[in-house]
Design an enzyme around this catalytic site. Structure first.
Site, PDB file in Angstrom:
ATOM      1  N   GLY A 118      -3.720   7.293 -13.948  1.00  0.00           N
ATOM      2  CA  GLY A 118      -4.482   6.804 -12.809  1.00  0.00           C
ATOM      3  C   GLY A 118      -3.930   7.167 -11.451  1.00  0.00           C
ATOM      4  O   GLY A 118      -4.604   6.944 -10.435  1.00  0.00           O
ATOM      5  N   SER A 173      -0.575   4.075   0.824  1.00  0.00           N
ATOM      6  CA  SER A 173      -1.290   4.988   1.702  1.00  0.00           C
ATOM      7  C   SER A 173      -0.438   5.537   2.847  1.00  0.00           C
ATOM      8  O   SER A 173      -0.517   6.729   3.153  1.00  0.00           O
ATOM      9  CB  SER A 173      -2.543   4.307   2.254  1.00  0.00           C
ATOM     10  OG  SER A 173      -3.484   4.098   1.217  1.00  0.00           O
ATOM     11  N   GLY A 179     -15.685  -4.712 -12.698  1.00  0.00           N
ATOM     12  CA  GLY A 179     -15.335  -5.059 -11.325  1.00  0.00           C
ATOM     13  C   GLY A 179     -15.708  -3.961 -10.351  1.00  0.00           C
ATOM     14  O   GLY A 179     -16.491  -3.063 -10.659  1.00  0.00           O
ATOM     15  N   GLY A 180     -15.105  -4.028  -9.158  1.00  0.00           N
ATOM     16  CA  GLY A 180     -15.413  -3.049  -8.131  1.00  0.00           C
ATOM     17  C   GLY A 180     -15.043  -1.638  -8.518  1.00  0.00           C
ATOM     18  O   GLY A 180     -15.755  -0.681  -8.201  1.00  0.00           O
ATOM     19  N   ALA A 181     -13.925  -1.483  -9.237  1.00  0.00           N
ATOM     20  CA  ALA A 181     -13.513  -0.146  -9.664  1.00  0.00           C
ATOM     21  C   ALA A 181     -14.511   0.431 -10.647  1.00  0.00           C
ATOM     22  O   ALA A 181     -14.855   1.619 -10.575  1.00  0.00           O
ATOM     23  CB  ALA A 181     -12.120  -0.204 -10.280  1.00  0.00           C
ATOM     24  N   SER A 197       0.820  -1.212   0.000  1.00  0.00           N
ATOM     25  CA  SER A 197       0.000   0.000   0.000  1.00  0.00           C
ATOM     26  C   SER A 197       0.857   1.266   0.000  1.00  0.00           C
ATOM     27  O   SER A 197       1.828   1.385   0.751  1.00  0.00           O
ATOM     28  CB  SER A 197      -0.912   0.006   1.226  1.00  0.00           C
ATOM     29  OG  SER A 197      -1.633   1.216   1.302  1.00  0.00           O
ATOM     30  N   LYS A 233     -12.768  -4.997   1.780  1.00  0.00           N
ATOM     31  CA  LYS A 233     -13.759  -3.961   1.490  1.00  0.00           C
ATOM     32  C   LYS A 233     -15.196  -4.447   1.708  1.00  0.00           C
ATOM     33  O   LYS A 233     -16.032  -3.706   2.232  1.00  0.00           O
ATOM     34  CB  LYS A 233     -13.577  -3.431   0.070  1.00  0.00           C
ATOM     35  CG  LYS A 233     -12.302  -2.617  -0.110  1.00  0.00           C
ATOM     36  CD  LYS A 233     -12.226  -1.988  -1.482  1.00  0.00           C
ATOM     37  CE  LYS A 233     -10.973  -1.135  -1.625  1.00  0.00           C
ATOM     38  NZ  LYS A 233     -10.896  -0.459  -2.936  1.00  0.00           N
ATOM     39  N   THR A 280      -8.276  -1.937   2.378  1.00  0.00           N
ATOM     40  CA  THR A 280      -7.886  -2.387   1.054  1.00  0.00           C
ATOM     41  C   THR A 280      -8.116  -3.895   0.956  1.00  0.00           C
ATOM     42  O   THR A 280      -8.662  -4.519   1.886  1.00  0.00           O
ATOM     43  CB  THR A 280      -6.418  -2.003   0.759  1.00  0.00           C
ATOM     44  OG1 THR A 280      -6.128  -2.292  -0.613  1.00  0.00           O
ATOM     45  CG2 THR A 280      -5.436  -2.733   1.663  1.00  0.00           C
ATOM     46  N   ILE A 301      -7.290   3.737 -14.938  1.00  0.00           N
ATOM     47  CA  ILE A 301      -7.108   3.768 -13.490  1.00  0.00           C
ATOM     48  C   ILE A 301      -5.838   3.037 -13.063  1.00  0.00           C
ATOM     49  O   ILE A 301      -5.410   3.152 -11.910  1.00  0.00           O
ATOM     50  CB  ILE A 301      -8.335   3.213 -12.746  1.00  0.00           C
ATOM     51  CG1 ILE A 301      -8.495   1.720 -12.974  1.00  0.00           C
ATOM     52  CG2 ILE A 301      -9.595   3.966 -13.135  1.00  0.00           C
ATOM     53  CD1 ILE A 301      -9.495   1.083 -12.015  1.00  0.00           C
ATOM     54  N   ASP A 328     -13.411   6.081  -3.808  1.00  0.00           N
ATOM     55  CA  ASP A 328     -12.789   5.820  -5.110  1.00  0.00           C
ATOM     56  C   ASP A 328     -13.446   6.652  -6.213  1.00  0.00           C
ATOM     57  O   ASP A 328     -12.764   7.215  -7.069  1.00  0.00           O
ATOM     58  CB  ASP A 328     -12.872   4.337  -5.460  1.00  0.00           C
ATOM     59  CG  ASP A 328     -11.914   3.489  -4.638  1.00  0.00           C
ATOM     60  OD1 ASP A 328     -10.904   4.038  -4.161  1.00  0.00           O
ATOM     61  OD2 ASP A 328     -12.191   2.282  -4.474  1.00  0.00           O
TER      62      ASP A 328
END
Length: 289
Positions: A254, A22, A140-142, A20, A71, A67, A231, A112
């Site tokens: 992205g 983050s 997908g999720g994105a 990550s 989720k 992450t 992305i 997101d």
């Protein structure tokens, strides 16, 4: 900077979590704004996720990012009595940001879609989702987050295509209710022709990502003014973006989506609305080398 007993604490929950960006991202902002706080990587096995989150609340954390693979578990946790979800998290069915209230309740959000839209607005000043149809590659999720954000931003039509049509149909059924945006599915082998007349092209698949197969997409029918974004940010400029740039289309990479999606959480946990700057981009890019 030195932490005190009043330091504000947050982190990112994942399994694994070492990949990550983050902590590097939030750490940059904490130092930039001189905040007495810390943002920590928190590796948690899926079986212990809910207990770990409740423990963070008891330890005085302000919240956390979530992450892979947590989720959906975060979404379920925020459906429990006393906890809650933002409207956008409920619409998308996923949570990537947890905010711990003073009374111990947990609010789940998904940022997101916010990051996606803000990245386009920053990359192409004056960009307007209402300018025309958007073609989304992937289901997908994105893709779910991107489509919901485009619907909220006023996009008149979303065209969705995926290598497996059934998954695209299921996503379209979930997001079609109560929306003014037209949402329709086309077969994957029609993706080239579907570029005709669109104002925005978005790749949410892993195709073109480092270590993945290339994205096969003929841009011949794509209007010259159509904005193209991917992305994926590894590599920073994918083959899709490079080809679109050669054609003269505006492109947005992205990485900005990653940076902008972090802003709401940071503001909630640390009390400052952070800015996405070139210095921040350079800092994150340097850490990926």
């Amino acid at each position: 900077m030195m932490l005190t007993g009043k330091a504000r604490l947050a982190g990112v929950l994942g399994w694994p979590v070492s990949h990550s960006q983050s902590p590097r991202l939030h750490g940059f902002w904490l130092e930039q704004y001189g905040i007495d706080g810390a943002y920590l990587p928190l590796p948690v096995e899926p079986a212990y996720f809910a207990d770990a989150v409740r423990s963070l609340v008891r330890l005085g954390f302000r919240g956390a990012n979530v992450t892979v693979p947590h989720k959906e578990a975060a979404f379920r946790l925020c459906q429990e009595d006393g906890n809650s979800l933002t409207e956008r998290a409920r619409a998308v069915g996923s949570v990537n940001t947890l905010i711990f209230e003073a009374d111990g309740r947990i609010l789940g959000d998904t940022t997101d879609g916010f990051g996606f839209v803000e990245n386009l607005r920053a990359g192409v000043p004056g960009w307007d989702a209402a300018a025309g149809p958007a073609l989304i590659l992937g289901a997908g999720g994105a893709a779910r987050s991107v489509i919901a954000a485009l619907q909220d931003a006023g996009c008149p039509e979303v065209i969705l295509t995926n290598r497996g049509r059934e998954r695209a149909e299921a996503l379209a059924a979930d997001l079609n209710g109560g929306r003014t945006t037209s949402l329709r599915v086309v077969d994957w082998d029609q993706r080239h022709a579907a570029c005709d007349g669109i104002a925005l092209l978005v790749n949410t698949t892993s195709l073109g990502m480092t270590g993945q197969p290339p994205l096969d997409l003929d841009l011949s029918a794509l209007p010259d003014r159509a904005l193209v974004t991917d992305i994926v940010y590894a590599p920073l400029e994918t083959d899709l973006l490079a080809e679109a740039r050669r054609r003269g289309n505006p492109v947005v990479d992205g990485l900005g989506m990653l940076l902008h999606q972090a802003r709401p959480g940071f503001a909630a946990w640390f009390g400052v609305v952070p800015e996405v700057t070139e210095a921040l981009r350079a800092h994150i890019i340097s850490g990926r080398k």
